[in-house]
Design an enzyme around this catalytic site. Structure first.
Site, PDB file in Angstrom:
ATOM      1  N   GLY A  21      10.277 -29.355   4.992  1.00 19.01           N
ATOM      2  CA  GLY A  21      10.037 -28.338   3.974  1.00 19.01           C
ATOM      3  C   GLY A  21      10.524 -28.771   2.607  1.00 19.01           C
ATOM      4  O   GLY A  21      10.999 -27.957   1.813  1.00 19.01           O
ATOM      5  N   GLY A  22      10.409 -30.056   2.325  1.00 14.81           N
ATOM      6  CA  GLY A  22      10.952 -30.597   1.084  1.00 14.81           C
ATOM      7  C   GLY A  22       9.998 -30.619  -0.088  1.00 14.81           C
ATOM      8  O   GLY A  22      10.321 -31.179  -1.134  1.00 14.81           O
ATOM      9  N   ASP A  66       2.733 -30.449  10.641  1.00 20.27           N
ATOM     10  CA  ASP A  66       2.478 -29.061  11.029  1.00 20.27           C
ATOM     11  C   ASP A  66       3.531 -28.714  12.072  1.00 20.27           C
ATOM     12  O   ASP A  66       3.431 -29.095  13.236  1.00 20.27           O
ATOM     13  CB  ASP A  66       1.065 -28.919  11.612  1.00 20.27           C
ATOM     14  CG  ASP A  66       0.767 -27.497  12.072  1.00 20.27           C
ATOM     15  OD1 ASP A  66       1.664 -26.619  11.982  1.00 20.27           O
ATOM     16  OD2 ASP A  66      -0.365 -27.252  12.538  1.00 20.27           O
ATOM     17  N   ASN A  93      15.157 -27.848   6.936  1.00 18.43           N
ATOM     18  CA  ASN A  93      15.080 -26.809   5.914  1.00 18.43           C
ATOM     19  C   ASN A  93      13.865 -25.899   6.071  1.00 18.43           C
ATOM     20  O   ASN A  93      13.906 -24.729   5.683  1.00 18.43           O
ATOM     21  CB  ASN A  93      15.051 -27.465   4.530  1.00 18.43           C
ATOM     22  CG  ASN A  93      14.626 -26.504   3.449  1.00 18.43           C
ATOM     23  OD1 ASN A  93      15.382 -25.641   3.021  1.00 18.43           O
ATOM     24  ND2 ASN A  93      13.370 -26.630   2.996  1.00 18.43           N
ATOM     25  N   SER A 146      20.350 -18.372   7.436  1.00 14.07           N
ATOM     26  CA  SER A 146      20.188 -17.369   6.385  1.00 14.07           C
ATOM     27  C   SER A 146      21.299 -16.340   6.505  1.00 14.07           C
ATOM     28  O   SER A 146      21.843 -16.111   7.595  1.00 14.07           O
ATOM     29  CB  SER A 146      18.832 -16.675   6.525  1.00 14.07           C
ATOM     30  OG  SER A 146      18.752 -15.527   5.700  1.00 14.07           O
ATOM     31  N   TYR A 159      12.535 -12.297  11.543  1.00 20.39           N
ATOM     32  CA  TYR A 159      13.138 -13.351  10.716  1.00 20.39           C
ATOM     33  C   TYR A 159      14.637 -13.461  10.988  1.00 20.39           C
ATOM     34  O   TYR A 159      15.162 -14.554  11.247  1.00 20.39           O
ATOM     35  CB  TYR A 159      12.898 -13.051   9.237  1.00 20.39           C
ATOM     36  CG  TYR A 159      13.578 -14.015   8.297  1.00 20.39           C
ATOM     37  CD1 TYR A 159      13.053 -15.288   8.075  1.00 20.39           C
ATOM     38  CD2 TYR A 159      14.758 -13.663   7.633  1.00 20.39           C
ATOM     39  CE1 TYR A 159      13.683 -16.185   7.213  1.00 20.39           C
ATOM     40  CE2 TYR A 159      15.390 -14.547   6.771  1.00 20.39           C
ATOM     41  CZ  TYR A 159      14.846 -15.805   6.567  1.00 20.39           C
ATOM     42  OH  TYR A 159      15.484 -16.689   5.711  1.00 20.39           O
ATOM     43  N   ALA A 161      16.354 -12.476  13.547  1.00 28.52           N
ATOM     44  CA  ALA A 161      16.605 -12.954  14.903  1.00 28.52           C
ATOM     45  C   ALA A 161      16.398 -14.463  14.993  1.00 28.52           C
ATOM     46  O   ALA A 161      17.175 -15.173  15.653  1.00 28.52           O
ATOM     47  CB  ALA A 161      15.694 -12.235  15.896  1.00 28.52           C
TER      48      ALA A 161
END
Length: 253
Positions: A21-22, A66, A93, A146, A159, A161
């Site tokens: 996710g960079g 993916d 990330n 998070s 989210y 969980a």
């Protein structure tokens, strides 16, 4: 008030790092910070145009992935590690955030959230850790959880969980891989003012969330990237199994 970025050092010189996710947001800030501190960085992301642009900007490599596809995830990470001639740090990330009232969350939505936020992290951890073990050298795994994984949040049942599961997975990773000199820690950011976040929130929203922090502001992506760089550095060699709140004091546990 704009929060100034810290001056880069060379404490990550020679470290081979993969960031999922960079392409943008927090992941791009992490990639830039790591590269600025001397690391060799490979970016994994589904967003090919943005990912290639970020990789070109920092002098890293880009590999399309993916994360909902297990085999593609294994292949893309393998390709990235080959490009780096190994791996010393994995930054998990990538993640998705969607909102829905608890009583309206479908099983399909629940599964999709866990597929990207948690299951993909298991797959990348397995692939990277096996390579680290084969190298017979210390390794670091940094997972993105998070604040929601600790506190929950209305409309975020699936989210929150999935992020609580990330915290648990991180602890188990630390327990099982410590014998191989691999540490595992996770970050629990609060409200981070990424480009996407700023575009979807009103000034009133931002002011309200800022008031929840004793510092009176929201996090910038660089705030999270700085903690990630610390965890990747030798300064954090004796830290493992921890979940670090990067929330400006919005939560303190």
């Amino acid at each position: 008030m704009t929060h100034a970025s810290p001056v880069p050092t060379a404490r990550l010189s020679g470290r081979r790092v993969v960031v999922t996710g960079g392409a943008r947001g927090i992941g791009a800030s992490i990639a830039r910070r790591f590269r600025g501190e001397g690391a060799d960085v490979a970016i994994l992301d589904l967003l090919e145009e943005q990912g290639r642009a970020t990789a070109a900007e920092i002098g890293g490599t880009f590999h399309r992935v993916d994360l909902s596809d297990e085999q593609n995830t294994r292949d893309a990470l393998g390709e990235a590690m080959d490009a780096l001639s190994g791996i010393d740090v994995l930054v998990n990330n990538a993640g998705i955030l969607r909102f829905a009232p608890l009583l309206e969350i479908s099983v399909a939505d629940w599964d999709a959230m866990f597929q990207i936020n948690t299951r993909a992290m298991l797959v990348t951890t397995q692939v990277a850790a096996k390579r680290m073990i084969a190298q017979k050298s210390p390794g670091k795994i940094i997972n993105m959880a998070s604040m929601g994984g600790k506190t929950g949040g209305a409309g975020q049942g699936h989210y929150a969980a999935s992020k609580a599961a990330v915290i648990a997975l991180t602890r188990v990773t630390a327990l099982e891989l410590g014998a191989h000199s691999i540490t595992a820690n996770c970050l629990c950011p609060g409200y981070v003012l990424t480009e996407m976040g700023a575009a979807t929130r009103t000034e009133a929203d931002i002011a309200q969330w800022s008031s929840y922090s004793p510092l009176g502001r929201l996090a910038q992506p660089d705030d999270v990237a700085g903690v990630a760089a610390f965890l990747a550095s030798p300064d954090a060699d004796y830290l493992t199994g921890q979940s670090f709140n990067v929330t400006g004091g919005m939560i303190m546990h």
